[in-house]
Design an enzyme around this catalytic site. Structure first.
Site, mmCIF file in Angstrom:
data_model
loop_
_atom_site.group_PDB
_atom_site.id
_atom_site.type_symbol
_atom_site.label_atom_id
_atom_site.label_comp_id
_atom_site.label_asym_id
_atom_site.label_seq_id
_atom_site.Cartn_x
_atom_site.Cartn_y
_atom_site.Cartn_z
ATOM 1 C CB ALA A 44 -54.109 -4.086 19.337
ATOM 2 C CB ALA A 45 -59.860 -5.194 19.656
HETATM 3 O O1 RIB Z 1 -52.553 -7.697 22.015
HETATM 4 C C1 RIB Z 1 -51.921 -7.616 20.845
HETATM 5 C C2 RIB Z 1 -50.503 -7.790 21.079
HETATM 6 O O2 RIB Z 1 -50.191 -9.028 21.599
HETATM 7 C C3 RIB Z 1 -49.857 -7.798 19.661
HETATM 8 O O3 RIB Z 1 -49.249 -6.512 19.287
HETATM 9 C C4 RIB Z 1 -48.547 -8.673 19.888
HETATM 10 O O4 RIB Z 1 -47.184 -8.238 19.795
HETATM 11 C C5 RIB Z 1 -48.820 -9.450 21.396
HETATM 12 O O5 RIB Z 1 -48.099 -8.514 22.321
#
Ligand code: RIB
Length: 317
Positions: free
Chosen positions: A251-252
């Site tokens: 999630a960065a």
């Molecule tokens: O970008 C990270 C995300 O990708 C995660 O939270 C996962 O759910 C996927 O959607």
């Protein structure tokens, strides 16, 4: 300052995370992992990141009528997000992601999209007034492409900036690229879109130029800890990132996009907004989980202030 209105459209998942020494090879079993769950989904992560960074966020998404969906929506409400346009799917389950996080912070993710795969153009059209009233519309690619296209057309028709984070990587139609004010691929996504392997500033510049020539307004190519390469008609610049100890890079990119959208909507310059987003993303990788890792505005500003004061946390001058 009034909080800028931001509309995020996209996916919501529950992340099932195993922290493990290294990512297993195909056919391999590795013992010794630790399990946890966290709220995730690229759209939801971006919405939460934008709300924590100071945005007045409305989120358009689709969840199942199940425990995961209810928990996700409760999290949005807790983050102060307007959930008026969240649909509960009568048949499909909520999205789920299985995530391995290795000791060096790298990850590997598989997603079962569930209700996300049924987020339709009609649901986007229902939010037409919210789109027209927003400073920016932010999307990703975990929902159908026709829905992304419908949102882009509505945003551009209403003269609202359409920001697309093209993740996960896929080929995009030219008619969509022409509607994108700001495109924010990482290196892999940029290569998928352009055929140019992005390994350094020079290749980032070539990929960004190709995308701009195809109609994208501004390209912000994120390069992990290396920072983000910004390309407009008049600017080509690498904005350096921060050196931090990575615990989990999940999630960065989402945190970067949420924070970037807020900073731009507040009227910061493009380079200032990218610095703000770099700081938010750097903090997020020091924490485990997607939504739990998104920093609040005070935390972002503290890191920015430290780096301006010449703190050693800044990666390169
Ligand atoms: O970008 C990270 C995300 O990708 C995660 O939270 C996962 O759910 C996927 O959607």
């Amino acid at each position: 300052m009034a909080r800028p209105k931001i509309l995020v459209i996209g996916s919501s998942n529950t992340d099932m995370i195993i922290q493990i020494e290294r990512i297993p090879q195909p056919g391999e079993t590795i013992l010794g992992g630790e399990f946890t769950t966290a709220s995730g989904g690229k759209g939801a992560n971006q919405a939460v990141a934008a709300a924590r960074a100071g945005g007045d966020v409305t989120f358009v998404t689709r969840v199942g009528r199940d425990m995961f969906g209810e928990k996700a929506v409760a999290g949005f409400v807790e983050a102060g997000i307007n959930v008026q346009y969240v649909t509960r799917d009568p048949a499909a389950p909520s999205g789920v992601a299985l995530i391995f996080v290795a000791r060096d912070g790298e990850n590997s993710i598989a997603v079962a999209g569930g209700a996300n795969s049924r987020l339709s153009p009609a649901e986007v059209r229902r939010a037409k007034r919210a789109i027209a009233g927003a400073s920016a519309v932010l999307m990703q690619l975990e929902t159908p492409l026709e829905t992304v296209q419908a949102a882009a057309e509505l945003a551009v028709g209403a003269k609202v900036r359409f920001i697309l984070n093209p993740a996960p990587a896929r080929v995009l139609p030219e008619k969509l690229l022409k509607l994108v004010a700001i495109l924010t691929p990482n290196e892999t996504e940029a290569e998928q879109l352009t055929g140019i392997a992005v390994t350094d500033e020079a290749t980032a510049s070539r990929a960004a130029e190709q995308l701009r020539a195809r109609g994208v307004g501004t390209v912000i190519l994120t390069m992990g800890a290396g920072g983000a390469f910004v390309a407009t008609a008049s600017t080509r610049k690498l904005v350096r990132g921060y050196r931090v100890k990575a615990v989990d890079t999940t999630a960065a990119g989402d945190v970067f996009n949420g924070a970037l959208t807020v900073a731009l909507s507040e009227g910061r310059s493009l380079l200032e907004a990218v610095r703000f987003a770099n700081a938010a993303a750097a903090i997020s990788v020091t924490r485990l989980g997607a939504q739990p890792s998104a920093p609040d505005r005070k935390q972002i500003e503290l890191l920015l202030a430290k780096s301006q004061a010449g703190s050693p946390r800044r990666s390169r001058p």
